[in-house]
Motif scaffolding. Structure first.
Motif, mmCIF file in Angstrom:
data_model
loop_
_atom_site.group_PDB
_atom_site.id
_atom_site.type_symbol
_atom_site.label_atom_id
_atom_site.label_comp_id
_atom_site.label_asym_id
_atom_site.label_seq_id
_atom_site.Cartn_x
_atom_site.Cartn_y
_atom_site.Cartn_z
ATOM 1 N N SER A 1 -8.536 1.382 1.696
ATOM 2 C CA SER A 1 -9.006 1.945 0.529
ATOM 3 C C SER A 1 -10.074 3.129 0.192
ATOM 4 O O SER A 1 -9.820 3.681 -0.540
ATOM 5 C CB SER A 1 -9.130 0.481 -0.623
ATOM 6 O OG SER A 1 -7.734 -0.032 -0.500
ATOM 7 N N MET B 1 0.531 -0.800 -0.071
ATOM 8 C CA MET B 1 -0.614 -0.036 0.008
ATOM 9 C C MET B 1 0.999 1.229 -0.302
ATOM 10 O O MET B 1 0.439 2.127 -0.471
ATOM 11 C CB MET B 1 -0.674 -0.288 0.779
ATOM 12 C CG MET B 1 -2.146 -1.131 1.188
ATOM 13 S SD MET B 1 -2.841 -0.475 -0.332
ATOM 14 C CE MET B 1 -4.307 0.345 0.987
ATOM 15 N N GLY C 1 -5.918 -0.900 -4.601
ATOM 16 C CA GLY C 1 -6.047 -1.792 -2.835
ATOM 17 C C GLY C 1 -6.822 -2.413 -3.515
ATOM 18 O O GLY C 1 -6.816 -3.332 -2.420
ATOM 19 N N LEU D 1 -7.865 3.551 -5.562
ATOM 20 C CA LEU D 1 -9.332 2.548 -5.542
ATOM 21 C C LEU D 1 -8.768 1.160 -5.144
ATOM 22 O O LEU D 1 -8.741 0.709 -5.312
ATOM 23 C CB LEU D 1 -10.691 3.269 -5.455
ATOM 24 C CG LEU D 1 -11.286 2.126 -5.389
ATOM 25 C CD1 LEU D 1 -11.641 1.890 -3.433
ATOM 26 C CD2 LEU D 1 -13.025 2.848 -5.481
#
Length: 455
Positions: free
Chosen positions: A165, A37, A276, A273
């Motif tokens: 996310s 991440m 994630g 997004l």
């Protein structure tokens, strides 16, 4: 726990606590989820280059490599396993928070120091969790309990990353708030793991020193002295397995961050997004993969499932290379992004099977030596150094050549461990445990000799 509970009931109660601890530990256990991440965060929001992120991966992985084996050795000798595991959870969470607060394009050196510290700290988590698990259920109970732990690990990771996310999507471009999920997970983990008492753990069984009870004799045949580290390293099967673990992560370790970056770069909040979602989708599939390991590896052995895990990687890389070839120099449309994202199903199958099976194979190899923690440290260290080199190699290939070239090269590399395992690695599941699995026994013995219902 109440003194009125039988030993079997105490074991069942402790296993229930262990499952919940594993759920919250999922995001923390090896640091890689948040590292992945962070790679998307640092490139998309902080202006880091792929090579800089590759250096951070390299430092993180080298630190894990240096500390994995000592960490496993420590867990073999200590009865304060829960304390060490708790401390590691707190400290790695602190490192994630520091990254979110202070990362910038002007303090790269500080990030290197933080990633080195985080790598060393996270190396104490996998051997801690698995030593505690084996001390609770014994080696005969490891197949099903490790599968349960892995299922909960992956489910917890999927939930936490999905929440993070969505936070990043809502707050874009200031997305560092997403890392608040790490301390939340840590609090839940600490609450549950500290309900496990040292007396709930058979510390001889935890290190693989206690042999399983021989049903014919009704007596425990136990090794009273652990093998020396040198004796452990003389096992050719262990050495071969260490090489396979290294080669698998050398080819696979960088695929996920490259996929995440492919989706994140130039696609704004939707890219963050979707990057994630790469983790969330894979982790949800890994829940099912871990369940398959628990159900079938004791019936049919370890080798077939491990081969599937290894063989998934070249297939996945080939598909990704094909999709990028179709994209060419154009921006990826939504449908192409969706197809790239969908390859994470294969990651969930391959990495999910590998993540469970490598623990079980390590337990098989170390049985009776009294060095389960040390052996797990060695195999995990091999994975760490493989992932370390892979992280830098993949980022360098992506920056100096193309993402397409990177996936093609990784595809070729991933064929090597698959062929080595197929040709040279024997089945490691003890014959008695395989027979028990085929008979689908509903019970197994705890380290203390009581029968308990399996999950």
């Amino acid at each position: 726990m109440s003194s009125t509970l039988t030993k079997a009931e105490k074991t069942e109660q402790t296993k229930g606590i262990l499952r919940w601890a594993a759920l919250f530990l999922g995001e923390l256990r090896d640091g890689l989820t948040m590292i992945n991440m962070q790679s998307a965060y640092l490139i998309a929001a902080k202006g880091y280059s792929e090579k800089q992120v590759g250096v951070l991966f390299f430092v993180f992985g080298m630190s894990q490599f240096l500390f994995q084996t000592p960490a496993g050795y420590l867990y073999d000798g200590t009865e304060r396993k829960v304390l060490w595991l708790s401390a590691a959870g707190v400290l790695t969470t602190s490192m994630t928070v520091l990254t979110a607060l202070f990362a910038s394009d002007s303090n790269f050196s500080l990030m290197v120091v933080i990633k080195f510290a985080q790598g060393g700290i996270t190396s104490f988590i996998p051997p801690g969790l698995n030593s505690i698990t084996q001390g609770i259920v014994g080696s005969a109970g490891m197949t099903k309990q490790v599968a349960v732990n892995e299922m909960m690990n992956h489910l917890g990771t999927a939930i936490i990353v999905a929440i993070g996310s969505l936070i990043a999507f809502a707050l874009y471009p200031d997305i560092r708030t997403l890392f608040i999920v790490s301390p939340i997970a840590c609090i839940g983990f600490l609450y549950f793991v500290n309900q496990i008492k040292s007396s709930d753990i058979d510390h001889n069984a935890a290190r693989g020193l206690t042999a399983e009870t021989d049903g014919a004799e009704g007596k425990d045949a136990q090794n009273t002295q652990a093998a020396s580290p040198l004796e452990v390293l003389k096992d050719p099967i262990l050495l071969l397995f260490i090489v396979i673990c290294f080669l698998f992560h050398l080819s696979n370790g960088t695929v996920l961050p490259l996929v995440m970056q492919t989706l994140a770069i130039g696609n704004g909040r939707s890219g963050i997004l979707m990057s994630g979602m790469c983790i969330t989708i894979a982790q949800l599939v890994m829940v099912a993969s871990a369940k398959v390991c628990g159900t079938y590896s004791a019936k049919y052995g370890r080798k077939i499932l491990f081969l599937i895990a290894l063989g998934i990687v070249p297939i996945r890389c080939a598909i990704l290379a094909g999709l990028l070839a179709i994209q060419g120099d154009n921006d990826a449309g939504f449908f192409l992004q969706f197809l790239i994202l969908s390859t994470q199903v294969l990651d969930g199958v391959g990495a999910g099977l590998f993540g469970t099976m490598y623990i079980l194979v390590t337990s098989d190899i170390s049985g009776g030596t009294g060095r389960f923690g040390l052996t797990l440290g060695l195999t995990t260290a091999a994975m760490s150094i493989g992932g370390t080199v892979s992280g830098y190699l993949g980022q360098a290939l992506a920056e100096d050549r193309t993402y397409l070239a990177a996936f093609l090269i990784l595809m070729g590399m991933s064929l090597v461990p698959t062929l080595i395992y197929l040709i040279f690695m024997p089945e490691t599941l003890p014959e008695k445990q395989k027979i028990d699995g085929q008979e689908d026994e509903a019970k197994t013995k705890t380290p203390g000799g009581d029968y308990i219902e399996m999950v």
